[in-house]
Design an enzyme around this catalytic site. Structure first.
Site, mmCIF file in Angstrom:
data_model
loop_
_atom_site.group_PDB
_atom_site.id
_atom_site.type_symbol
_atom_site.label_atom_id
_atom_site.label_comp_id
_atom_site.label_asym_id
_atom_site.label_seq_id
_atom_site.Cartn_x
_atom_site.Cartn_y
_atom_site.Cartn_z
ATOM 1 N N ASP A 248 7.167 29.785 28.560
ATOM 2 C CA ASP A 248 6.984 28.435 28.606
ATOM 3 C C ASP A 248 7.023 28.235 27.218
ATOM 4 O O ASP A 248 8.003 27.648 27.042
ATOM 5 C CB ASP A 248 5.557 28.318 28.880
ATOM 6 N N HIS A 276 -0.062 29.651 33.317
ATOM 7 C CA HIS A 276 2.058 29.936 33.840
ATOM 8 C C HIS A 276 1.792 28.697 34.718
ATOM 9 O O HIS A 276 2.092 29.273 36.126
ATOM 10 C CB HIS A 276 2.316 30.989 33.875
HETATM 11 N N1 LIG Z 1 6.038 34.431 34.574
HETATM 12 C C1 LIG Z 1 6.995 33.718 34.283
HETATM 13 O O1 LIG Z 1 7.246 33.478 33.363
HETATM 14 C C2 LIG Z 1 7.857 33.947 35.349
HETATM 15 C C3 LIG Z 1 7.210 34.618 36.539
HETATM 16 N N2 LIG Z 1 8.537 34.607 37.353
HETATM 17 C C4 LIG Z 1 7.745 35.714 39.198
HETATM 18 O O2 LIG Z 1 8.378 36.522 38.705
HETATM 19 C C5 LIG Z 1 8.406 37.791 39.971
HETATM 20 C C6 LIG Z 1 9.473 38.142 40.089
HETATM 21 O O3 LIG Z 1 10.419 37.301 40.349
HETATM 22 P P1 LIG Z 1 11.691 37.410 40.856
HETATM 23 O O4 LIG Z 1 12.330 38.424 40.276
HETATM 24 O O5 LIG Z 1 12.821 36.164 40.925
HETATM 25 O O6 LIG Z 1 11.621 37.380 42.334
HETATM 26 P P2 LIG Z 1 12.411 38.148 43.245
HETATM 27 O O7 LIG Z 1 12.238 37.837 44.728
HETATM 28 O O8 LIG Z 1 14.183 39.129 43.149
HETATM 29 O O9 LIG Z 1 11.951 39.440 43.370
HETATM 30 C C7 LIG Z 1 10.849 40.105 43.932
HETATM 31 C C8 LIG Z 1 10.666 40.866 44.046
HETATM 32 O O10 LIG Z 1 9.096 41.058 44.227
HETATM 33 C C9 LIG Z 1 8.145 42.167 45.157
HETATM 34 N N3 LIG Z 1 7.486 41.828 46.750
HETATM 35 C C10 LIG Z 1 6.405 42.198 46.276
HETATM 36 N N4 LIG Z 1 5.207 41.623 47.379
HETATM 37 C C11 LIG Z 1 6.485 41.197 47.813
HETATM 38 C C12 LIG Z 1 6.421 40.020 49.445
HETATM 39 N N5 LIG Z 1 5.533 40.242 50.257
HETATM 40 N N6 LIG Z 1 7.584 39.832 50.288
HETATM 41 C C13 LIG Z 1 8.392 39.516 48.813
HETATM 42 N N7 LIG Z 1 8.688 39.997 47.547
HETATM 43 C C14 LIG Z 1 7.878 41.112 47.577
HETATM 44 C C15 LIG Z 1 9.944 42.352 45.842
HETATM 45 O O11 LIG Z 1 9.895 43.958 45.285
HETATM 46 P P3 LIG Z 1 9.514 45.155 46.269
HETATM 47 O O12 LIG Z 1 9.709 44.534 48.056
HETATM 48 O O13 LIG Z 1 10.124 45.980 45.607
HETATM 49 O O14 LIG Z 1 8.609 44.934 46.536
HETATM 50 C C16 LIG Z 1 10.586 41.758 45.090
HETATM 51 O O15 LIG Z 1 12.130 42.488 45.262
HETATM 52 C C17 LIG Z 1 7.780 36.143 40.900
HETATM 53 O O16 LIG Z 1 6.695 36.145 41.613
HETATM 54 C C18 LIG Z 1 8.215 34.962 40.340
HETATM 55 O O17 LIG Z 1 7.171 34.065 40.661
HETATM 56 C C19 LIG Z 1 9.496 33.949 37.543
HETATM 57 C C20 LIG Z 1 9.884 33.456 36.411
HETATM 58 C C21 LIG Z 1 9.226 33.377 35.134
HETATM 59 O O1 LIG Z 2 7.645 29.687 40.162
HETATM 60 C C1 LIG Z 2 7.796 30.910 39.555
HETATM 61 O O2 LIG Z 2 8.047 31.483 40.599
HETATM 62 C C2 LIG Z 2 9.212 29.823 38.356
HETATM 63 C C3 LIG Z 2 8.317 30.648 36.995
HETATM 64 O O3 LIG Z 2 7.083 30.685 37.023
HETATM 65 C C4 LIG Z 2 9.140 29.602 36.433
HETATM 66 O O4 LIG Z 2 9.969 29.093 36.028
HETATM 67 O O5 LIG Z 2 8.106 29.510 35.151
#
Ligand SMILES: NC(=O)C1=CN([C@@H]2O[C@H](COP(=O)(O)OP(=O)(O)OC[C@H]3O[C@@H](n4cnc5c(N)ncnc54)[C@H](OP(=O)(O)O)[C@@H]3O)[C@@H](O)[C@H]2O)C=CC1
Ligand SMILES: O=C([O-])CC(=O)C(=O)O
Length: 439
Positions: A248, A276
């Site tokens: 952010d 966030h």
């Molecule tokens: N704070 C920030 O600024 C941001 C946060 N995010 C957050 O980061 C997280 C990861 O994003 P991203 O890598 O793009 O996501 P992906 O969908 O590519 O990967 C997420 C991982 O979460 C795991 N996971 C854990 N529990 C579950 C479930 N019940 N169902 C499905 N998947 C699950 C999976 O791994 P496994 O199966 O190995 O457990 C999966 O590989 C998300 O929560 C997203 O909202 C994204 C962007 C910015």
């Molecule tokens: O909501 C999401 O998964 C993505 C997110 O947090 C962001 O882009 O800031």
């Protein structure tokens, strides 16, 4: 941790896995005569590295019994013979544990970490990657790509699905894995579902991580997930729990630069206050452009309040609409930035944003939540909250709204944090709040 056989040596090793360490090593040496002269590096715990000589004096026994390092990282050798390491004055290797390691953010981040760009060009890395039954195969694919990248600093990769093994001795835990919010799900449902993950992971960190472990929670809703992990890990310092708001901050710097017609490296002192989520407060009041007040450089309060602020609050959603997925590369960059901000001294007069425990904070924010604030670091992994920022009426009102949102979130998960909870006011139509990607 998974022991995955990828070549003849590993197959022999895997077949011997139930025997003693000595006989396993004998089996490997038989399969690969070159190993006869090799000594141990791959699974040596951190304490085994004498700082002066980088000499390793223990065997892989402990790690071998739990599961082997992945693929090429199984190959043991004596680091005291590693000319490159010695001449570069490398530090003791650190264990960096990453959850959601097969996800899209990790697919960018892991390679940045392994390259030395994040922790420094003299910092060898042991990567412990956490997946699940869902992602077991994918995790192997990630490990294979790491092998094929030949990073000199990447000294070991362990993959597995048990946080008690993957978080063992972790000095950094980057908690990225979380279930995305699905259609029709209330935010409170997401809090509950992901909250369970962070209870388990907090407890595992408490039990097996290094006591000085720094934890950065990325998986959403990241502030409250960080709170849950922190409350379930009483052995760790509460100050060491962070939720990622650096993305952010980076987004805000970019938009201020764009409006001012300058390059973004001239924008400094940008704080993200709060959650966030769409209640986050990108602070233009204290921001600077080229050392001058951003408000004066831009000279357009209406734009700052009515365009800039909602643009940052909803940038995640705007990106999803264009790209069809949530930010991954820029999130990985911002995680790298967040870590670098803790391991290098903050430039004089500047600060960075990270969401941390509000305990004892100087801005009168309610205690017991994880709230993004301006912080500085000496570069030793710790930080202090920067005091004395101007909080005008605009900021005060907005910060209050984000604080109230996080307090409600904390109430919703009180059963996961060991607190006697209030009701979950996020349930029901009209009271739900949004992540940046949900608008
Ligand atoms: N704070 C920030 O600024 C941001 C946060 N995010 C957050 O980061 C997280 C990861 O994003 P991203 O890598 O793009 O996501 P992906 O969908 O590519 O990967 C997420 C991982 O979460 C795991 N996971 C854990 N529990 C579950 C479930 N019940 N169902 C499905 N998947 C699950 C999976 O791994 P496994 O199966 O190995 O457990 C999966 O590989 C998300 O929560 C997203 O909202 C994204 C962007 C910015
Ligand atoms: O909501 C999401 O998964 C993505 C997110 O947090 C962001 O882009 O800031």
């Amino acid at each position: 941790m998974a022991a995955i056989a990828t070549n003849a040596t590993a197959l022999v090793f895997a077949a011997a896995a139930k025997t003693s360490t000595t006989s396993r090593r004998a089996a490997r040496v038989a399969a690969s005569p070159a190993l006869a002269n090799a000594r141990v590096f791959a699974a040596a715990p951190r304490a085994a590295f004498a700082k002066s000589s980088l000499r390793v004096s223990v065997t892989t026994r402990a790690a071998a019994e739990e599961g082997e390092p992945y693929g090429v990282f199984k190959l043991n050798y004596d680091i005291s013979n590693d000319v490159a390491a010695k001449s570069a004055g490398w530090k003791t290797p650190i264990v960096v544990a990453v959850s959601g390691a097969a996800g899209q953010i990790s697919n960018h981040l892991l390679f940045k970490i392994a390259s030395g760009e994040v922790y420094g060009a003299d910092q060898p890395i042991i990567l412990n990657l956490l997946g699940s039954e869902r992602s077991k195969e994918a995790l192997e694919g990630v490990a294979m790509e790491l092998e094929d990248s030949l990073y000199p600093l990447l000294r070991q990769v362990n993959i597995g699905i048990d946080p008690l093994k993957i978080f063992k001795d972790a000095e950094w835990a980057l908690l990225i894995g979380a279930k995305p919010r699905g259609p029709g799900m209330e935010r409170s449902d997401l809090l509950e579902m992901n909250g369970q993950i962070f209870v388990e992971q907090g407890k595992a960190l408490n039990e097996v991580a290094n006591k000085t472990c720094k934890v950065c929670v990325v998986g959403n809703p990241c502030n409250t997930n960080a709170l849950i992990a922190m409350e379930n890990a009483p052995n760790l310092d509460r100050k060491n729990f962070h939720a990622l708001t650096r993305l952010d901050e980076n987004r805000a710097k970019c938009q201020l630069a764009l409006k001012a017609g300058v390059f973004y490296d001239t924008v400094s002192n940008v704080t993200i206050w709060g959650n966030h989520s769409t209640t986050q407060v990108p602070d233009f009041v204290n921001a600077k452009i080229d050392g001058k007040k951003a408000v004066e450089v831009i000279g357009d309060d209406a734009w700052l309040e009515e365009e800039f602020t909602p643009t940052i609050q909803t940038r995640g959603g705007a990106l999803i609409k264009k790209w069809g997925r949530s930010s991954a590369a820029s999130t990985a960059v911002s995680i790298a930035d967040a870590i670098k901000s803790l391991v290098t001294p903050t430039p004089e007069g500047d600060w960075f944003s990270t969401a941390v425990s509000t305990d004892g904070n100087p801005y009168g924010i309610a205690e017991g939540i994880v709230f993004s604030m301006p912080c500085r670091s000496k570069g030793d992994g710790s930080y202090e909250i920067v005091e004395g920022l101007e909080i005008n009426d605009w900021l005060r009102e907005k910060i209050k709204a984000s604080e109230e949102e996080l307090t409600k979130e904390a109430d919703c998960v009180s059963h996961l944090t060991g607190k006697l909870g209030g009701a979950c006011e996020l349930q029901g139509a009209g009271t739900d709040t949004m992540l940046p990607g949900e608008n």
